[in-house]
Design a protein around this motif. Structure first.
Motif, PDB file in Angstrom:
ATOM      1  N   UNK A   1      21.121 -36.292  60.140  1.00 54.40           N
ATOM      2  CA  UNK A   1      20.274 -35.112  60.247  1.00 54.40           C
ATOM      3  C   UNK A   1      21.157 -33.874  60.399  1.00 54.40           C
ATOM      4  N   UNK A   2      20.685 -32.800  59.791  1.00 50.62           N
ATOM      5  CA  UNK A   2      21.407 -31.529  59.857  1.00 50.62           C
ATOM      6  C   UNK A   2      20.493 -30.471  60.454  1.00 50.62           C
ATOM      7  N   UNK A   3      21.102 -29.500  61.056  1.00 44.67           N
ATOM      8  CA  UNK A   3      20.396 -28.403  61.695  1.00 44.67           C
ATOM      9  C   UNK A   3      20.365 -27.216  60.737  1.00 44.67           C
ATOM     10  N   UNK A   4      19.178 -26.757  60.363  1.00 45.45           N
ATOM     11  CA  UNK A   4      18.999 -25.642  59.427  1.00 45.45           C
ATOM     12  C   UNK A   4      18.280 -24.489  60.123  1.00 45.45           C
ATOM     13  N   UNK A  48      24.669 -24.047  59.207  1.00 43.34           N
ATOM     14  CA  UNK A  48      25.982 -23.856  59.836  1.00 43.34           C
ATOM     15  C   UNK A  48      26.800 -22.757  59.161  1.00 43.34           C
ATOM     16  N   UNK A  49      26.191 -21.594  58.975  1.00 43.15           N
ATOM     17  CA  UNK A  49      26.914 -20.474  58.393  1.00 43.15           C
ATOM     18  C   UNK A  49      27.000 -20.474  56.877  1.00 43.15           C
TER      19      UNK A  49
END
Length: 66
Positions: A1-4, A48-49
């Motif tokens: 899972x990734x944080x958006x 993440x930028x």
């Protein structure tokens, strides 16, 4: 899972809304952008930028800008 992060921008490109969400990949996160376009003329999706995409056109998709 990734944080958006989703950012809703007004017609002057000011950020007027910010939402955080966990998704498994970019494609799933892009799929969630449509509901935000109903509320804002432009929506940007970041991870993440890194800008994943920018979608313009509050009345419906006019195309992804990478």
């Amino acid at each position: 899972m990734r944080f958006y992060q989703f950012y809703g921008l007004n017609s002057e490109n000011d950020v007027v809304s910010a939402d955080d969400v966990l998704c498994r990949d970019d494609e799933v996160a892009r799929g969630l952008i449509q509901e935000r376009l109903e509320r804002f003329p432009t929506v940007e999706l970041w991870d993440a930028g890194r800008r994943v995409c920018r979608l313009e056109g509050g009345s419906g998709p006019s195309g992804f800008i990478l």
